[in-house]
Scaffold this motif. Structure first.
Motif, PDB file in Angstrom:
ATOM      1  N   MET A 137       0.839  -1.198   0.000  1.00 31.52           N
ATOM      2  CA  MET A 137       0.000   0.000   0.000  1.00 31.52           C
ATOM      3  C   MET A 137       0.872   1.244   0.000  1.00 31.52           C
ATOM      4  SD  MET A 137      -3.095  -0.885   2.637  1.00 31.52           S
ATOM      5  CE  MET A 137      -4.154   0.405   1.961  1.00 31.52           C
ATOM      6  N   LEU A 138       0.400   2.246  -0.689  1.00 32.58           N
ATOM      7  CA  LEU A 138       1.124   3.514  -0.732  1.00 32.58           C
ATOM      8  C   LEU A 138       0.743   4.359   0.468  1.00 32.58           C
ATOM      9  CD1 LEU A 138       2.981   5.478  -2.304  1.00 32.58           C
ATOM     10  CD2 LEU A 138       0.927   6.333  -3.442  1.00 32.58           C
ATOM     11  N   LEU A 139       1.747   4.829   1.198  1.00 38.63           N
ATOM     12  CA  LEU A 139       1.511   5.707   2.337  1.00 38.63           C
ATOM     13  C   LEU A 139       1.781   7.160   1.987  1.00 38.63           C
ATOM     14  CD1 LEU A 139       1.861   2.832   3.649  1.00 38.63           C
ATOM     15  CD2 LEU A 139       2.712   4.003   5.670  1.00 38.63           C
ATOM     16  N   GLN A 140       2.763   7.388   1.112  1.00 34.94           N
ATOM     17  CA  GLN A 140       3.086   8.770   0.754  1.00 34.94           C
ATOM     18  C   GLN A 140       3.920   8.801  -0.518  1.00 34.94           C
ATOM     19  OE1 GLN A 140       4.241  11.796   3.853  1.00 34.94           O
ATOM     20  NE2 GLN A 140       6.167  11.801   2.726  1.00 34.94           N
ATOM     21  N   PHE A 141       3.664   9.813  -1.331  1.00 31.55           N
ATOM     22  CA  PHE A 141       4.487  10.078  -2.510  1.00 31.55           C
ATOM     23  C   PHE A 141       4.849  11.552  -2.504  1.00 31.55           C
ATOM     24  CE2 PHE A 141       4.605  11.827  -6.868  1.00 31.55           C
ATOM     25  CZ  PHE A 141       5.734  11.173  -7.330  1.00 31.55           C
ATOM     26  N   GLY A 194      -4.665  -6.151  -4.595  1.00 29.37           N
ATOM     27  CA  GLY A 194      -4.419  -5.155  -3.558  1.00 29.37           C
ATOM     28  C   GLY A 194      -3.500  -4.041  -4.017  1.00 29.37           C
ATOM     29  N   GLU A 195      -3.412  -3.802  -5.307  1.00 28.63           N
ATOM     30  CA  GLU A 195      -2.503  -2.785  -5.814  1.00 28.63           C
ATOM     31  C   GLU A 195      -3.084  -1.382  -5.666  1.00 28.63           C
ATOM     32  OE1 GLU A 195      -3.004  -2.560 -10.563  1.00 28.63           O
ATOM     33  OE2 GLU A 195      -2.779  -4.593  -9.783  1.00 28.63           O
ATOM     34  N   THR A 196      -2.235  -0.403  -5.823  1.00 28.98           N
ATOM     35  CA  THR A 196      -2.626   1.002  -5.842  1.00 28.98           C
ATOM     36  C   THR A 196      -2.764   1.424  -7.291  1.00 28.98           C
ATOM     37  OG1 THR A 196      -1.420   1.448  -3.786  1.00 28.98           O
ATOM     38  CG2 THR A 196      -1.979   3.343  -5.164  1.00 28.98           C
ATOM     39  N   ILE A 197      -3.949   1.937  -7.670  1.00 30.30           N
ATOM     40  CA  ILE A 197      -4.141   2.386  -9.049  1.00 30.30           C
ATOM     41  C   ILE A 197      -4.363   3.897  -9.055  1.00 30.30           C
ATOM     42  CG2 ILE A 197      -4.929   0.206  -9.993  1.00 30.30           C
ATOM     43  CD1 ILE A 197      -7.775   1.157  -9.753  1.00 30.30           C
ATOM     44  N   LEU A 223     -15.580  -6.613  -0.835  1.00 30.93           N
ATOM     45  CA  LEU A 223     -15.021  -6.548  -2.185  1.00 30.93           C
ATOM     46  C   LEU A 223     -13.540  -6.195  -2.156  1.00 30.93           C
ATOM     47  CD1 LEU A 223     -15.444  -6.567  -5.264  1.00 30.93           C
ATOM     48  CD2 LEU A 223     -16.112  -4.167  -5.101  1.00 30.93           C
ATOM     49  N   ASN A 224     -13.171  -5.241  -1.322  1.00 28.16           N
ATOM     50  CA  ASN A 224     -11.789  -4.756  -1.273  1.00 28.16           C
ATOM     51  C   ASN A 224     -11.056  -5.363  -0.074  1.00 28.16           C
ATOM     52  OD1 ASN A 224      -9.479  -3.349  -1.893  1.00 28.16           O
ATOM     53  ND2 ASN A 224     -10.192  -1.402  -1.045  1.00 28.16           N
ATOM     54  N   ARG A 225     -11.085  -6.666   0.016  1.00 26.13           N
ATOM     55  CA  ARG A 225     -10.471  -7.346   1.170  1.00 26.13           C
ATOM     56  C   ARG A 225      -8.946  -7.348   1.110  1.00 26.13           C
ATOM     57  NH1 ARG A 225     -13.090 -10.994  -1.994  1.00 26.13           N
ATOM     58  NH2 ARG A 225     -11.835 -12.585  -3.060  1.00 26.13           N
ATOM     59  N   ASN A 226      -8.373  -7.014  -0.043  1.00 24.97           N
ATOM     60  CA  ASN A 226      -6.903  -6.993  -0.172  1.00 24.97           C
ATOM     61  C   ASN A 226      -6.329  -5.585  -0.095  1.00 24.97           C
ATOM     62  OD1 ASN A 226      -6.548  -9.840  -0.528  1.00 24.97           O
ATOM     63  ND2 ASN A 226      -7.361  -9.623  -2.599  1.00 24.97           N
ATOM     64  N   ASN A 227      -7.172  -4.617   0.293  1.00 28.17           N
ATOM     65  CA  ASN A 227      -6.734  -3.244   0.557  1.00 28.17           C
ATOM     66  C   ASN A 227      -6.182  -2.529  -0.676  1.00 28.17           C
ATOM     67  OD1 ASN A 227      -7.398  -3.658   3.293  1.00 28.17           O
ATOM     68  ND2 ASN A 227      -5.357  -4.493   3.717  1.00 28.17           N
ATOM     69  N   ALA A 228      -6.901  -2.628  -1.783  1.00 32.80           N
ATOM     70  CA  ALA A 228      -6.548  -1.843  -2.965  1.00 32.80           C
ATOM     71  C   ALA A 228      -6.797  -0.364  -2.692  1.00 32.80           C
ATOM     72  CB  ALA A 228      -7.370  -2.296  -4.167  1.00 32.80           C
ATOM     73  N   GLN A 229      -6.059   0.484  -3.390  1.00 35.79           N
ATOM     74  CA  GLN A 229      -6.205   1.934  -3.233  1.00 35.79           C
ATOM     75  C   GLN A 229      -6.475   2.586  -4.583  1.00 35.79           C
ATOM     76  OE1 GLN A 229      -2.233   2.156  -1.305  1.00 35.79           O
ATOM     77  NE2 GLN A 229      -3.228   3.520   0.162  1.00 35.79           N
ATOM     78  N   LEU A 230      -7.187   3.712  -4.535  1.00 41.37           N
ATOM     79  CA  LEU A 230      -7.520   4.462  -5.744  1.00 41.37           C
ATOM     80  C   LEU A 230      -7.120   5.918  -5.562  1.00 41.37           C
ATOM     81  CD1 LEU A 230      -9.048   4.618  -8.521  1.00 41.37           C
ATOM     82  CD2 LEU A 230     -11.095   5.187  -7.190  1.00 41.37           C
ATOM     83  N   ILE A 231      -6.333   6.434  -6.496  1.00 40.45           N
ATOM     84  CA  ILE A 231      -5.967   7.844  -6.521  1.00 40.45           C
ATOM     85  C   ILE A 231      -6.436   8.400  -7.855  1.00 40.45           C
ATOM     86  CG2 ILE A 231      -4.078   9.515  -6.432  1.00 40.45           C
ATOM     87  CD1 ILE A 231      -2.448   7.427  -4.881  1.00 40.45           C
TER      88      ILE A 231
END
Length: 423
Positions: free
Chosen positions: A1-5, A317-320, A346-354
């Protein structure tokens, strides 16, 4: 998971810009974040701003950093770093390196901090830290301007990595080089950059092409069921679809300087996609009709193309990161898709959306938290963009954020609106 960019000296971002997915002290909307160890991490971020403010440059910065990492091992000696584009409207910064940094949790469950700075010609600095406890440990630090260019704090890791230094070149990232030489300690962070985060733009053909590759691999039919459900929830009168692909032989010719024309033959993919519509006749009977995907609306094609990308994210569980996420999509549909990421089943693998968006209906504190809403604003005088969160303004949860935004209270709106507000 992305925490910061974070990024500095890239395109319109002359100064450091930070996009954080770590929760603030706000306790609202608990379904909008997950807790991993001691970190509370947001499921999604929405970025707003006027046209040409620099929203797309955030996504281009993430893309530039990822591609620089992914293509590092294939870079030839002396080959430039094509994706580095420093701020152009300052003679000093245009010759200075661009800086990128990611804070993330890889598949091994460890929190990492990885960053590098580079010009078009070479890597200047690079570093990787791992949080095996509350304190960060240095896996390596690289500084091409120092006498001792590489630094390791672990003697064990120093023994493993020092011989690889000679195999690295000035235009390659040490993370990629060392991982390719089977350094186990660096494989997990590199793998996260290879598969754990992906960026997409809203260009019709680009998104559609990437989606077709995923549809083609749908061997178990799970993607088809997911897509059908998405289309059904969108109320598009589409009950099913057929997807077919085949290889076609393409012949192309190259002139050979007055001699015989050289013919090149290669194969390309050809796709046939038909959307099935059920129509109810006056007598109550139902008839099924098929339309080619090219005959459907842009909104239907966009939703169809987004479906495999969303499905894969929920699976891995990727960050898109999707620029202009709302192109051709109704605001209620945009809201629905965002809510999918807050569904723990649905999002049990902790995917993220930006996303970047102009859908101001999302400016609703019952839908998004203050720390999930970001703005990009560009100075007309300096052409410098800045990125900031709504959380910096600390609005009341009962406040009409949409109205306040359109009135220019948070900046990041076209000048025509600001002038009207101050008339």
């Amino acid at each position: 998971m992305l925490l910061q960019f974070s990024v500095k000296n890239y395109k319109s971002f002359k100064e450091k810009a930070v996009l954080s997915l770590e929760c603030s002290s706000d306790k609202n909307l608990p379904n909008n974040f997950v807790q991993i160890s001691k970190s509370k991490i947001l499921n999604e971020i929405a970025i707003f701003g006027a046209n040409a403010a620099g929203k797309s440059n955030i996504f281009l910065a993430i893309t530039a950093a990822i591609l620089t990492i992914r293509q590092s091992n294939n870079r030839q000696i002396g080959e430039p770093l094509f994706y580095i584009e420093p701020f152009a409207f300052d003679k000093k910064t245009s010759s200075e390196p661009t800086e990128f940094e990611f804070v993330f949790i890889a598949n091994d469950g460890i929190k990492y901090v990885y960053g590098f700075s580079a010009t078009n010609i070479k890597i200047i600095k690079e570093y990787l830290y791992a949080f095996n406890s509350n304190k960060a440990s240095t896996l390596f630090e690289r500084d091409e301007t120092a006498k001792d260019k590489y630094r390791f704090t672990s003697n064990h890791l120093k023994t493993k990595l020092k011989p690889i230094i000679e195999r690295n070149t000035i235009n390659k990232l040490f993370l990629a080089t060392a991982a390719s030489w089977n350094c186990e300690e660096l494989k997990a962070p590199l793998l996260w950059f290879m598969t754990g985060i992906n960026t997409y733009d809203s260009k019709y053909h680009t998104l559609f092409s990437q989606a077709n590759q995923l549809f083609e691999k749908d061997e178990d039919g799970s993607l088809k069921e997911f897509t059908k459900q998405i289309l059904k929830e969108a109320d598009l009168n589409i009950t099913d679809y057929t997807f077919e692909s085949r290889d076609i032989l393409v012949n192309d010719s190259l002139p050979n300087y007055g001699q015989k024309v050289k013919v090149l033959s290669f194969t390309e993919k050809e796709y046939r996609i038909l959307m099935k519509h059920e129509i109810i006749k006056n007598d109550g009977s139902i008839e099924t009709y098929e339309l080619g995907i090219n005959s459907e609306s842009k909104g239907t094609v966009s939703l169809f193309s987004l479906s495999p990308i969303l499905k894969r994210a929920f699976s891995t569980g990727e960050t898109i990161c999707i620029d202009e996420f709302d192109v051709s999509l109704h605001p209620l549909l945009v809201e629905h898709l965002i809510k999918l990421f807050n569904n723990p089943i649905l999002n049990r693998n902790n995917a993220q959306l930006i996303i970047s968006t102009h859908t101001v209906d999302l400016l609703n504190l019952k839908l998004l938290r203050r720390d999930q809403i970001y703005f990009v604003n560009k100075s007309n005088k300096t052409a410098i963009s800045e990125l900031y969160s709504l959380d910096e303004f600390s609005p009341r949860t009962s406040e009409d954020i949409r109205k306040a935004y359109l009135q220019g209270r948070f900046g990041s709106v076209p000048n025509i609106i600001e002038e009207a507000c101050h008339a």
